[in-house]
Structures are given as C-alpha cells and as structure tokens.
Design an enzyme around this catalytic site. Structure first.
Site, PDB file in Angstrom:
ATOM      1  N   ASN A   1       5.173  -3.820  -2.138  1.00 30.53           N
ATOM      2  CA  ASN A   1       5.011  -5.111  -1.484  1.00 30.53           C
ATOM      3  C   ASN A   1       4.714  -6.168  -2.553  1.00 30.53           C
ATOM      4  O   ASN A   1       3.700  -6.862  -2.528  1.00 30.53           O
ATOM      5  CB  ASN A   1       3.907  -5.067  -0.415  1.00 30.53           C
ATOM      6  CG  ASN A   1       3.914  -6.336   0.411  1.00 30.53           C
ATOM      7  OD1 ASN A   1       2.935  -7.040   0.505  1.00 30.53           O
ATOM      8  ND2 ASN A   1       5.049  -6.664   0.980  1.00 30.53           N
TER       9      ASN A   1
ATOM     10  N   SER B   1      -1.280  -8.339  -1.320  1.00 30.24           N
ATOM     11  CA  SER B   1      -0.416  -7.835  -0.245  1.00 30.24           C
ATOM     12  C   SER B   1      -1.115  -7.953   1.100  1.00 30.24           C
ATOM     13  O   SER B   1      -0.468  -8.065   2.132  1.00 30.24           O
ATOM     14  CB  SER B   1      -0.068  -6.369  -0.506  1.00 30.24           C
ATOM     15  OG  SER B   1       0.573  -6.267  -1.752  1.00 30.24           O
ATOM     16  N   ARG B   2      -2.448  -7.915   1.089  1.00 29.43           N
ATOM     17  CA  ARG B   2      -3.189  -7.954   2.360  1.00 29.43           C
ATOM     18  C   ARG B   2      -3.257  -9.354   2.964  1.00 29.43           C
ATOM     19  O   ARG B   2      -3.666  -9.503   4.112  1.00 29.43           O
ATOM     20  CB  ARG B   2      -4.593  -7.373   2.173  1.00 29.43           C
ATOM     21  CG  ARG B   2      -4.540  -5.866   1.879  1.00 29.43           C
ATOM     22  CD  ARG B   2      -5.896  -5.203   1.925  1.00 29.43           C
ATOM     23  NE  ARG B   2      -5.791  -3.764   1.962  1.00 29.43           N
ATOM     24  CZ  ARG B   2      -5.942  -2.954   0.912  1.00 29.43           C
ATOM     25  NH1 ARG B   2      -6.221  -3.452  -0.286  1.00 29.43           N
ATOM     26  NH2 ARG B   2      -5.809  -1.651   1.040  1.00 29.43           N
TER      27      ARG B   2
ATOM     28  N   GLY C   1      -3.904  -6.367 -12.986  1.00 28.54           N
ATOM     29  CA  GLY C   1      -4.370  -7.718 -12.696  1.00 28.54           C
ATOM     30  C   GLY C   1      -5.890  -7.759 -12.589  1.00 28.54           C
ATOM     31  O   GLY C   1      -6.518  -6.784 -12.177  1.00 28.54           O
TER      32      GLY C   1
ATOM     33  N   HIS D   1       2.190  -9.292  -9.124  1.00 29.45           N
ATOM     34  CA  HIS D   1       2.814  -8.097  -9.720  1.00 29.45           C
ATOM     35  C   HIS D   1       3.913  -8.519 -10.703  1.00 29.45           C
ATOM     36  O   HIS D   1       4.049  -7.938 -11.783  1.00 29.45           O
ATOM     37  CB  HIS D   1       3.493  -7.248  -8.638  1.00 29.45           C
ATOM     38  CG  HIS D   1       2.565  -6.672  -7.618  1.00 29.45           C
ATOM     39  ND1 HIS D   1       2.550  -7.096  -6.311  1.00 29.45           N
ATOM     40  CD2 HIS D   1       1.639  -5.686  -7.705  1.00 29.45           C
ATOM     41  CE1 HIS D   1       1.665  -6.391  -5.625  1.00 29.45           C
ATOM     42  NE2 HIS D   1       1.083  -5.535  -6.453  1.00 29.45           N
TER      43      HIS D   1
END
Ligand code: PAF
Length: 283
Positions: free
Chosen positions: A32, A188-189, A149, A37
């Site tokens: 995702n 992603s959340r 990260g 990223h």
C-alpha cells in the site's frame, strides 16, 4: 523488474548480483505504497547498484483485534509504482514461505526494553513481530544498506539495536517522515479516516510541534506538556495512547539536562491508530 514469491529464486538472483560486485539496497514494506515509501526507494536508488523491495503484510506484528485482515493490500498498484521507479527486484513472499512452521511456532527475535515501552506497551508482541520479520528478510536479502522512515521512530530504534546486537553487516539509513500539506504524516492507515476525522488528524502533529517549540525555548516541565497535549487530543475526538518526551538515543525518560529529545505520540482516531514524532535539539 524481477518479481518472485520464492526464497529459492530470490537467492539465486541475488547471488548473481553479488558475484558481479553489485551493492544492494533494501526497502522492506507492507505494501500500500505512498509517497513516504517511494521516497525510501528513491533514496535507495542513489545509494546502491540494485534496489530490492519486499511487500509482506506480516501477521506476526499484528495483535489480536488489530487490523491485519483489513490492512490495505494493493499489490497491482504497488507493482506499477515500483516498476516506474526502476526497482530491480520485488520480493512478495507468502505467509507459508516466510513462516513454514506456522507463526505460533516460529523462532522469534526480541529486543528487550526498547521493544516493550511506548507502542510496545500498548501492542504487546508488536516489535517482536517486526524484529523477527526484518531479521528474516535481512538474512534472505543480505543487503549492504536498508532504508526505513522516521515516522516509525521506535521501530527504527528497535531495528538499529537488533542490527547492532545481532551483528548484521548492514547500514541502516533513516529517512525523514513525508507529510501531507497540512502536516499529517503519510501512513497506509490514514485511509481508515472519514472525511471529518481526516480534517482533525493534523492536530496530532500540531501538538507535537507545540511541545517541541516549548522545549526549544527552555521549558523542562515534561509532565505538564505531555498532559496538556493528551487533553487537547482527547477533547478533539482522539483517544490518546501516549504523548511522551524521550531521549533520542534510547527512548528512555529524559533528565532536564538532556538536549537531544524526541516527542512521540500514538492516538486512535476512529478506526485509525496514528503515530507521529518530532525530534528536537534543545538549547
Ligand atoms: O514499517 C513497516 O512497513 C513494517 O513494520 C516492516 C518494517 C516492513 C516490517 O514488517
């Protein structure tokens, strides 16, 4: 871009590159992929001859009742983004490939103390799951460098300590958090947030920056700063897990004379658990 689910195929491809003296950079992910990223991948490109990315939603790092089943899986889009960025190898192992004896029985890696505080206190076993999968991936890929990260600050510290104590010959490179224009850390959340919660979400970063400003201007009343931030978050609809001022070097409680600090927070907003942090070099 070469892609495989198989450890055997991964190893044979990597062996060829290693024999040809190619330097390998590795970016482990759960997919995702977002701009955070992709920033890691871009940096990896500049630091090595070949870039390897893994996508694996690691069940071992999710607790009971957490979002393992719903975690966003977007392999087709991720593959396109990685191809466009010139990634050389994408490793997408299945659960059986990585945990052939089953997750319950698998050998695990524990990083004591660091893995049990902050997010580790609320999510027991989480960092054990992270350390275990990252150790396995490091053994499989054997990269020269690996990139992570700073949004997952505690994770980064856990991995650094594991690498040091288990003697992995891998350089860990930490990259700054990539943010939306309003300051919300990319994650992603974030996609679990409703439109209304999405408007509220940048408050998490705002309260951290407010504490950072106070610390830079000399305040050392850690407890009041933390408590006020938690109250502000909770009255705005968050359920704060913690807001903590810690020493950068080991995430332990700071003394007033400590200068290198980090303010970390985790809070639930709707069904999203958000985390963020700000590093501070105090005067
Ligand atoms: O940060 C993540 O995406 C994951 O925790 C990691 C490092 C890929 C391990 O599953």
């Amino acid at each position: 871009m070469f892609e495989t689910e198989s450890i055997f195929t991964l190893r044979s491809q990597l062996r060829e590159w290693r024999l040809a003296q190619q330097r390998l950079a590795f970016v482990p992910t759960m997919g995702n992929l977002h701009a955070g990223h992709l920033r890691l991948v871009e940096a990896a490109r500049g630091k090595a001859d070949k870039v390897v990315v893994s996508i694996f939603v690691n069940p071992l790092q999710f607790g009971v009742g957490e979002d393992f089943a719903n975690y966003p899986r977007t392999l087709d889009d991720d593959r396109q983004s990685l191809k466009a960025m010139g990634v050389d190898l994408l490793f997408v192992p299945t659960e059986v490939e990585l945990y052939p004896v089953g997750q319950e029985s698998t050998t695990r890696v524990q990083v004591p103390d660091l893995g049990d505080i902050l997010c580790g206190a609320t999510r027991p076993g989480h960092f054990e799951g992270v350390a275990t999968v990252v150790a396995k991936l490091f053994n499989l890929v054997q990269p020269d460098i690996a990139l992570f990260g700073k949004k997952d600050y505690q994770q980064l510290m856990v991995i650094r300590r594991m690498v040091s104590e288990l003697n992995f010959p891998i350089k860990i490179v930490a990259m700054d958090t990539v943010r939306e224009q309003d300051g919300l850390a990319m994650s992603s959340r974030n996609r679990y947030l409703t439109a209304e919660q999405r408007n509220q979400a940048p408050l998490l970063n705002q309260v951290l920056r407010h504490i950072a400003d106070k610390l830079r201007s000399g305040s050392r009343d850690f407890m009041s700063l933390q408590t006020a931030a938690i109250e502000q978050l909770n009255s705005a609809g968050f359920r704060a897990d913690y807001v903590e001022i810690r020493r950068c070097r080991d995430l332990q409680l700071p003394r007033p004379e400590d200068r290198e600090l980090v303010v970390l927070a985790a809070a639930q907003l709707g069904s999203a658990r958000l985390i963020d942090n700000v590093e501070i070099q105090a005067e």
